[in-house]
Design a protein around this motif. Sequence first.
Motif, PDB file in Angstrom:
ATOM      1  N   ASP A 112     -80.513 -75.289  41.007  1.00  0.00           N
ATOM      2  CA  ASP A 112     -81.467 -74.791  41.996  1.00  0.00           C
ATOM      3  C   ASP A 112     -82.868 -75.226  41.552  1.00  0.00           C
ATOM      4  O   ASP A 112     -83.053 -75.826  40.484  1.00  0.00           O
ATOM      5  CB  ASP A 112     -81.363 -73.271  42.167  1.00  0.00           C
ATOM      6  N   GLU A 115     -85.533 -73.597  40.504  1.00  0.00           N
ATOM      7  CA  GLU A 115     -86.049 -72.986  39.278  1.00  0.00           C
ATOM      8  C   GLU A 115     -85.467 -73.676  38.042  1.00  0.00           C
ATOM      9  O   GLU A 115     -86.192 -74.010  37.097  1.00  0.00           O
ATOM     10  CB  GLU A 115     -85.716 -71.495  39.250  1.00  0.00           C
ATOM     11  N   LEU A 174     -86.946 -77.284  37.721  1.00  0.00           N
ATOM     12  CA  LEU A 174     -88.317 -77.276  37.204  1.00  0.00           C
ATOM     13  C   LEU A 174     -88.332 -77.024  35.700  1.00  0.00           C
ATOM     14  O   LEU A 174     -89.105 -77.652  34.958  1.00  0.00           O
ATOM     15  CB  LEU A 174     -89.154 -76.224  37.929  1.00  0.00           C
ATOM     16  N   ALA A 175     -87.473 -76.120  35.265  1.00  0.00           N
ATOM     17  CA  ALA A 175     -87.400 -75.826  33.833  1.00  0.00           C
ATOM     18  C   ALA A 175     -86.920 -77.044  33.043  1.00  0.00           C
ATOM     19  O   ALA A 175     -87.445 -77.348  31.958  1.00  0.00           O
ATOM     20  CB  ALA A 175     -86.476 -74.638  33.593  1.00  0.00           C
TER      21      ALA A 175
END
Length: 259
Positions: free
Chosen positions: A220, A222, A225-226
Amino acid sequence: MNSILLEIKNGVAIITLNRPEVFNSFNREMAFRLHDVLDACESNDEVRAIVLTGNGKAFCAGQDLKEVTTPELNPGFKKILEEHYNPIVTRLRSIKKPIIGAINGVAAGAGANIALACDIVVAHEKVSFIQAFSLIGLVPDSGGTFFLPRLIGFQKALALAMLGDKISAEEAEKMGMIYKVLPLESFEEEVNQLAVKLANMPTKALGMIKELFNKSMTNDLEAQLALESKLQIEAAQTDDYLEGVTAFVEKRKPEFKGR
């Protein structure tokens, strides 16, 4: 005769499927030989880009049907998938070096899907791609049901899988199945230029880009991005990053070493 040929030059490993008399279709020996060659390229620091291509008129016609229709030779579909094709596809996606699929002729069945598992796929103008499975009562394997809908969309992919249509290289490029169609007369030269270009780029960064795009298939936002943050921090610690920014400031061409 070696079923898989390997040549390493200028940082590029050229892997050639070499059963031209059967359109480079896979038997058990060829599959295991390709596993070994891919592993060797992954562990060889001199190799900074890989080209996968075929010898003769075809890239790969998929499974050697003589093997599966000869009782004393047939390993069974469970072994063929779990020991031949699935490991090939996972290796192509996991090797942290750029892999060019240089499609020199027809790519059918598992051959078509192995082509699509490469990072950058180019083909000359006479090439065709065929999801041939349904034409003999089988279903797509070798990652076809994973990669194809993500490349060209659900509806188009499902239709090609069901109907087994032959798709020209030009059509494949237009629908986003492959990166680019190259002229037949300059195909090998342009593939080599592309491979050498990749081999002279920051190899660790390219490997991280590949990892990011692999994970984007299932992450997903999140999580993605991590992962971008994590790998960007790692990329900023490489020798090639230091060389890249130094060359930019000094207004010269960078000399990346793959470290």
